[in-house]
Design a protein around this motif. Structure first.
Motif, PDB file in Angstrom:
ATOM      1  N   ALA A  27       1.201   5.462  -2.333  1.00 23.99           N
ATOM      2  CA  ALA A  27       0.428   4.894  -3.435  1.00 23.99           C
ATOM      3  C   ALA A  27       0.043   3.440  -3.153  1.00 23.99           C
ATOM      4  O   ALA A  27      -1.045   2.998  -3.523  1.00 23.99           O
ATOM      5  CB  ALA A  27       1.215   4.994  -4.735  1.00 23.99           C
ATOM      6  N   VAL A  28       0.926   2.692  -2.498  1.00 22.45           N
ATOM      7  CA  VAL A  28       0.589   1.313  -2.119  1.00 22.45           C
ATOM      8  C   VAL A  28      -0.549   1.322  -1.096  1.00 22.45           C
ATOM      9  O   VAL A  28      -1.510   0.555  -1.200  1.00 22.45           O
ATOM     10  CB  VAL A  28       1.821   0.568  -1.567  1.00 22.45           C
ATOM     11  N   ALA A  29      -0.445   2.201  -0.101  1.00 21.99           N
ATOM     12  CA  ALA A  29      -1.515   2.300   0.896  1.00 21.99           C
ATOM     13  C   ALA A  29      -2.834   2.693   0.243  1.00 21.99           C
ATOM     14  O   ALA A  29      -3.914   2.232   0.651  1.00 21.99           O
ATOM     15  CB  ALA A  29      -1.134   3.311   1.970  1.00 21.99           C
ATOM     16  N   ALA A  30      -2.771   3.516  -0.816  1.00 19.56           N
ATOM     17  CA  ALA A  30      -3.976   3.997  -1.485  1.00 19.56           C
ATOM     18  C   ALA A  30      -4.671   2.907  -2.297  1.00 19.56           C
ATOM     19  O   ALA A  30      -5.810   3.105  -2.752  1.00 19.56           O
ATOM     20  CB  ALA A  30      -3.634   5.173  -2.391  1.00 19.56           C
ATOM     21  N   LEU A  31      -4.035   1.735  -2.466  1.00 19.64           N
ATOM     22  CA  LEU A  31      -4.714   0.627  -3.131  1.00 19.64           C
ATOM     23  C   LEU A  31      -5.977   0.221  -2.368  1.00 19.64           C
ATOM     24  O   LEU A  31      -6.890  -0.385  -2.929  1.00 19.64           O
ATOM     25  CB  LEU A  31      -3.774  -0.580  -3.254  1.00 19.64           C
ATOM     26  N   ALA A  32      -6.010   0.583  -1.082  1.00 22.51           N
ATOM     27  CA  ALA A  32      -7.200   0.307  -0.273  1.00 22.51           C
ATOM     28  C   ALA A  32      -8.439   0.992  -0.848  1.00 22.51           C
ATOM     29  O   ALA A  32      -9.569   0.513  -0.666  1.00 22.51           O
ATOM     30  CB  ALA A  32      -6.973   0.755   1.168  1.00 22.51           C
ATOM     31  N   ASP A  33      -8.251   2.099  -1.554  1.00 25.71           N
ATOM     32  CA  ASP A  33      -9.383   2.799  -2.164  1.00 25.71           C
ATOM     33  C   ASP A  33     -10.081   1.944  -3.216  1.00 25.71           C
ATOM     34  O   ASP A  33     -11.249   2.168  -3.533  1.00 25.71           O
ATOM     35  CB  ASP A  33      -8.920   4.116  -2.807  1.00 25.71           C
ATOM     36  N   ASP A  34      -9.352   0.954  -3.758  1.00 26.80           N
ATOM     37  CA  ASP A  34      -9.931   0.038  -4.750  1.00 26.80           C
ATOM     38  C   ASP A  34     -10.304  -1.305  -4.124  1.00 26.80           C
ATOM     39  O   ASP A  34     -10.550  -2.287  -4.839  1.00 26.80           O
ATOM     40  CB  ASP A  34      -8.934  -0.193  -5.895  1.00 26.80           C
ATOM     41  N   GLY A  35     -10.300  -1.355  -2.797  1.00 28.08           N
ATOM     42  CA  GLY A  35     -10.716  -2.572  -2.106  1.00 28.08           C
ATOM     43  C   GLY A  35      -9.623  -3.577  -1.853  1.00 28.08           C
ATOM     44  O   GLY A  35      -9.892  -4.712  -1.433  1.00 28.08           O
ATOM     45  N   VAL A  36      -8.348  -3.215  -2.090  1.00 32.06           N
ATOM     46  CA  VAL A  36      -7.222  -4.112  -1.833  1.00 32.06           C
ATOM     47  C   VAL A  36      -6.788  -3.943  -0.378  1.00 32.06           C
ATOM     48  O   VAL A  36      -6.581  -2.821   0.090  1.00 32.06           O
ATOM     49  CB  VAL A  36      -6.038  -3.809  -2.780  1.00 32.06           C
ATOM     50  N   LEU A  37      -6.636  -5.054   0.335  1.00 29.67           N
ATOM     51  CA  LEU A  37      -6.210  -5.007   1.727  1.00 29.67           C
ATOM     52  C   LEU A  37      -4.685  -5.116   1.780  1.00 29.67           C
ATOM     53  O   LEU A  37      -4.120  -6.175   1.477  1.00 29.67           O
ATOM     54  CB  LEU A  37      -6.854  -6.141   2.524  1.00 29.67           C
ATOM     55  N   VAL A  38      -4.026  -4.023   2.145  1.00 26.75           N
ATOM     56  CA  VAL A  38      -2.564  -3.986   2.253  1.00 26.75           C
ATOM     57  C   VAL A  38      -2.228  -3.890   3.737  1.00 26.75           C
ATOM     58  O   VAL A  38      -2.441  -2.869   4.381  1.00 26.75           O
ATOM     59  CB  VAL A  38      -1.974  -2.780   1.497  1.00 26.75           C
ATOM     60  N   LEU A  39      -1.683  -4.971   4.297  1.00 28.53           N
ATOM     61  CA  LEU A  39      -1.470  -5.026   5.744  1.00 28.53           C
ATOM     62  C   LEU A  39      -0.268  -4.217   6.191  1.00 28.53           C
ATOM     63  O   LEU A  39      -0.210  -3.786   7.344  1.00 28.53           O
ATOM     64  CB  LEU A  39      -1.341  -6.480   6.184  1.00 28.53           C
ATOM     65  N   ASP A  40       0.709  -4.000   5.302  1.00 31.07           N
ATOM     66  CA  ASP A  40       1.879  -3.196   5.660  1.00 31.07           C
ATOM     67  C   ASP A  40       2.445  -2.566   4.390  1.00 31.07           C
ATOM     68  O   ASP A  40       3.261  -3.172   3.708  1.00 31.07           O
ATOM     69  CB  ASP A  40       2.946  -4.053   6.348  1.00 31.07           C
ATOM     70  N   PRO A  41       2.024  -1.344   4.054  1.00 31.37           N
ATOM     71  CA  PRO A  41       2.496  -0.723   2.804  1.00 31.37           C
ATOM     72  C   PRO A  41       3.998  -0.452   2.791  1.00 31.37           C
ATOM     73  O   PRO A  41       4.583  -0.291   1.728  1.00 31.37           O
ATOM     74  CB  PRO A  41       1.697   0.582   2.733  1.00 31.37           C
ATOM     75  N   PHE A  42       4.638  -0.416   3.962  1.00 33.08           N
ATOM     76  CA  PHE A  42       6.074  -0.146   4.012  1.00 33.08           C
ATOM     77  C   PHE A  42       6.903  -1.336   3.540  1.00 33.08           C
ATOM     78  O   PHE A  42       7.998  -1.158   3.005  1.00 33.08           O
ATOM     79  CB  PHE A  42       6.491   0.240   5.437  1.00 33.08           C
ATOM     80  N   SER A  43       6.407  -2.550   3.712  1.00 30.09           N
ATOM     81  CA  SER A  43       7.180  -3.732   3.302  1.00 30.09           C
ATOM     82  C   SER A  43       6.632  -4.374   2.036  1.00 30.09           C
ATOM     83  O   SER A  43       7.135  -5.412   1.601  1.00 30.09           O
ATOM     84  CB  SER A  43       7.186  -4.776   4.423  1.00 30.09           C
ATOM     85  N   THR A  44       5.618  -3.764   1.443  1.00 32.17           N
ATOM     86  CA  THR A  44       4.980  -4.314   0.246  1.00 32.17           C
ATOM     87  C   THR A  44       5.390  -3.511  -0.978  1.00 32.17           C
ATOM     88  O   THR A  44       5.291  -2.286  -0.977  1.00 32.17           O
ATOM     89  CB  THR A  44       3.447  -4.282   0.401  1.00 32.17           C
ATOM     90  N   LEU A  45       5.866  -4.201  -2.029  1.00 32.39           N
ATOM     91  CA  LEU A  45       6.317  -3.534  -3.250  1.00 32.39           C
ATOM     92  C   LEU A  45       5.408  -3.916  -4.407  1.00 32.39           C
ATOM     93  O   LEU A  45       5.190  -5.106  -4.671  1.00 32.39           O
ATOM     94  CB  LEU A  45       7.757  -3.938  -3.577  1.00 32.39           C
TER      95      LEU A  45
END
Length: 213
Positions: A27-45
């Motif tokens: 779900a964190v990685a899927a934030l990219a679908d809304d234009g959010v750049l997540v460089l590492d979804p595994f370490s991002t909460l």
């Protein structure tokens, strides 16, 4: 690692995240679908319901947590650097567009009781391991530079740190220590290494002379 082991490990990670009130890795990685750049979804909460505008960048190791009815909104183009932790536990945190938070050591922002509001404007900079607690208003273009613990402070709006006239920039705190109940007007700065309430208020051109015409 065998696919079955990877799936089991990811499942365990997601269950732990769910218990702590955070989105799954997917779900964190899927934030990219809304234009959010997540460089590492595994370490991002990120908590469910956090409002991130398109163009936000989440660097590894960032945490955005909303609990007990708390709200977090982050404007377009804002960058949250490693070590940034934003918590709205019953309170509210609003962050404008094109703001930089957490470079050079992370930053902690906690609105941790009902009715608490922390407002951060656009084109602001909060760097160097500082923190905001209780109510704070960081206006457009304002800056917090260094490990400064802020409570109930107001930095008034102005131009960003790129404005050629330093005395038109948003208010600034720089140094290290504790700042409580202070207001810094547009174009002014307090530099301290200890208690900011005991330090003088100076024009920013004291530190950054204006370019000659």
């Amino acid at each position: 690692m065998a696919p079955i082991m990877v799936e089991a490990l990811l499942g365990a990670v997601d269950r732990a995240r769910e218990r702590a009130g955070f989105l799954s890795v997917e779900a964190v990685a899927a934030l990219a679908d809304d234009g959010v750049l997540v460089l590492d979804p595994f370490s991002t909460l990120v908590s469910p319901g956090v409002a991130l505008a398109g163009g936000v960048t989440l660097w590894p190791g960032t945490i955005i947590q909303a609990t007990e009815g708390g709200e977090v909104t982050v404007g377009s183009g804002t960058r949250l650097f490693p070590g940034t932790r934003i918590v709205a536990a019953g309170g509210r945190v609003t962050i404008g567009a094109e703001t930089e938070i957490g470079e050079e050591g992370g930053f902690t922002i906690k609105a941790d009781h009902p009715g608490c509001l922390i407002e951060i404007g656009s084109h602001a900079r909060l760097l160097g391991g500082g923190s905001l607690a209780l109510a704070n208003h960081i206006g457009d273009g304002a800056q917090v530079l260094g490990p400064i613990r802020m409570q109930d402070c107001r930095l008034q709006s102005g131009g960003s740190h790129r404005d050629p006239d330093p005395d038109r920039r948003g208010g600034v705190l720089k140094g290290s220590g504790v700042a409580r109940g202070l207001t810094v007007p547009t174009g002014m700065v307090i530099q301290a290494f200890g208690l900011f309430g005991e330090a003088p208020l100076r024009p920013q051109s004291f530190f950054h002379p204006k370019p000659r015409a």
